[in-house]
Enzyme design. Structure first.
Site, PDB file in Angstrom:
ATOM      1  N   HIS A  44      61.201  58.334  15.171  1.00 18.73           N
ATOM      2  CA  HIS A  44      61.583  58.711  16.540  1.00 18.73           C
ATOM      3  C   HIS A  44      62.313  57.543  17.190  1.00 18.73           C
ATOM      4  O   HIS A  44      62.338  56.440  16.628  1.00 18.73           O
ATOM      5  CB  HIS A  44      60.328  59.042  17.365  1.00 18.73           C
ATOM      6  CG  HIS A  44      59.445  57.846  17.528  1.00 18.73           C
ATOM      7  ND1 HIS A  44      58.442  57.529  16.632  1.00 18.73           N
ATOM      8  CD2 HIS A  44      59.441  56.845  18.441  1.00 18.73           C
ATOM      9  CE1 HIS A  44      57.867  56.402  16.996  1.00 18.73           C
ATOM     10  NE2 HIS A  44      58.458  55.956  18.088  1.00 18.73           N
ATOM     11  N   HIS A 132      66.688  51.990  19.282  1.00 16.52           N
ATOM     12  CA  HIS A 132      66.666  51.871  17.819  1.00 16.52           C
ATOM     13  C   HIS A 132      65.645  52.830  17.235  1.00 16.52           C
ATOM     14  O   HIS A 132      64.742  53.292  17.936  1.00 16.52           O
ATOM     15  CB  HIS A 132      66.290  50.431  17.426  1.00 16.52           C
ATOM     16  CG  HIS A 132      64.927  50.052  17.898  1.00 16.52           C
ATOM     17  ND1 HIS A 132      64.694  49.554  19.160  1.00 16.52           N
ATOM     18  CD2 HIS A 132      63.708  50.149  17.314  1.00 16.52           C
ATOM     19  CE1 HIS A 132      63.404  49.347  19.318  1.00 16.52           C
ATOM     20  NE2 HIS A 132      62.771  49.717  18.207  1.00 16.52           N
TER      21      HIS A 132
HETATM   22  P1  2AM Z   1      59.313  50.811  18.250  1.00 19.77           P
HETATM   23  O1  2AM Z   1      59.864  52.116  17.813  1.00 19.77           O
HETATM   24  O2  2AM Z   1      60.273  49.954  18.923  1.00 19.77           O
HETATM   25  O3  2AM Z   1      58.523  50.140  17.178  1.00 19.77           O
HETATM   26  C1  2AM Z   1      54.688  54.168  19.386  1.00 19.77           C
HETATM   27  O4  2AM Z   1      53.763  53.186  19.104  1.00 19.77           O
HETATM   28  C2  2AM Z   1      56.010  53.553  19.722  1.00 19.77           C
HETATM   29  O5  2AM Z   1      55.910  52.776  20.891  1.00 19.77           O
HETATM   30  C3  2AM Z   1      56.521  52.665  18.617  1.00 19.77           C
HETATM   31  O6  2AM Z   1      57.540  53.321  17.941  1.00 19.77           O
HETATM   32  C4  2AM Z   1      56.968  51.394  19.302  1.00 19.77           C
HETATM   33  O7  2AM Z   1      58.338  51.221  19.391  1.00 19.77           O
HETATM   34  C5  2AM Z   1      56.638  51.586  20.760  1.00 19.77           C
HETATM   35  N1  2AM Z   1      55.979  50.411  21.306  1.00 19.77           N
HETATM   36  C6  2AM Z   1      56.514  49.561  22.211  1.00 19.77           C
HETATM   37  N2  2AM Z   1      55.644  48.618  22.536  1.00 19.77           N
HETATM   38  C7  2AM Z   1      54.536  48.845  21.809  1.00 19.77           C
HETATM   39  C8  2AM Z   1      53.289  48.174  21.700  1.00 19.77           C
HETATM   40  N3  2AM Z   1      52.991  47.094  22.420  1.00 19.77           N
HETATM   41  N4  2AM Z   1      52.391  48.683  20.829  1.00 19.77           N
HETATM   42  C9  2AM Z   1      52.681  49.769  20.101  1.00 19.77           C
HETATM   43  N5  2AM Z   1      53.821  50.451  20.166  1.00 19.77           N
HETATM   44  C10 2AM Z   1      54.751  49.992  21.025  1.00 19.77           C
END
Ligand code: 2AM
Length: 190
Positions: A44, A132
């Site tokens: 996603h 991204h």
């Molecule tokens: P990412 O795609 O940039 O890795 C679900 O966990 C989504 O939330 C992940 O895809 C992650 O983004 C995003 N996310 C952002 N901050 C986070 C955090 N502190 N802990 C977990 N997930 C985070």
């Protein structure tokens, strides 16, 4: 009070793209040992991570994100280059970039979300938005030279798709990895 809900707002990917990404990830997986790659169904684009929040706060978020003026139109997203955060030398997150057409639409959506949620007590993100698709996460350092050589010669092609909605996704952490469930869909207006 009910248990907190861990959630985030995201753009879902069409099945054809998830399938292509899964193929790409399988090739990358062969070049690494300890990196954890994202499973196809979990791919996603994160718009905003909400963390653990009381159910009441999550319920309040739904009307705040429905409607709004001016209406935000659907747009197209195209995959771009493969890269890593924080750097290619010390990768922690492997990702595929995206570009929106028209260019401002994705940042407009992100700003709308930030501005609509701030009054409800969701802190605004201070870091610049770098849209991204996370493909993998590396916690244990390893040699990635073969991986970088591979992506130089086998770049992921640009694929496009229309974004006409985004979702509120619940994340349930399990020992075998996170499980995501859609709690709400938000349409972009034509
Ligand atoms: P990412 O795609 O940039 O890795 C679900 O966990 C989504 O939330 C992940 O895809 C992650 O983004 C995003 N996310 C952002 N901050 C986070 C955090 N502190 N802990 C977990 N997930 C985070």
């Amino acid at each position: 009070m009910s248990d907190p809900i861990r959630s985030f707002l995201a753009i879902e990917l069409p099945n054809f793209l998830k399938f292509k990404l899964e193929e790409f990830i399988r090739s990358l997986q062969k070049k690494t040992g300890k990196t954890k790659w994202v499973k196809e169904s979990n791919l996603h684009l994160t718009l905003k991570f909400l963390g653990n929040q009381p159910a009441e706060k999550i319920n309040a978020l739904i009307p705040a994100l429905t409607g709004g003026y001016p209406p935000l139109p659907p747009f197209r997203l195209t995959t771009t280059k493969f890269g890593a955060f924080p750097s290619k030398q010390r990768p922690r997150v492997f990702w595929l970039g995206t570009a929106a057409t028209p260019q401002t639409t994705l940042s407009d959506l992100r700003n709308r979300i930030e501005n609509s949620l701030e009054p409800l007590g969701f802190e605004k993100e201070t870091k610049p938005f770098r849209p991204h698709l996370t493909l993998g996460r590396s916690k244990i350092p390893e040699d990635f030279s073969t991986l970088w050589e591979y992506v130089e010669t086998h770049p992921f092609p640009p694929f496009s798709f229309e974004v006409n909605h985004f979702v509120l996704m619940r994340s349930i952490l399990k020992p075998e990895g996170a499980e995501y469930r859609i709690l709400q869909k938000f349409s972009l207006r034509k």
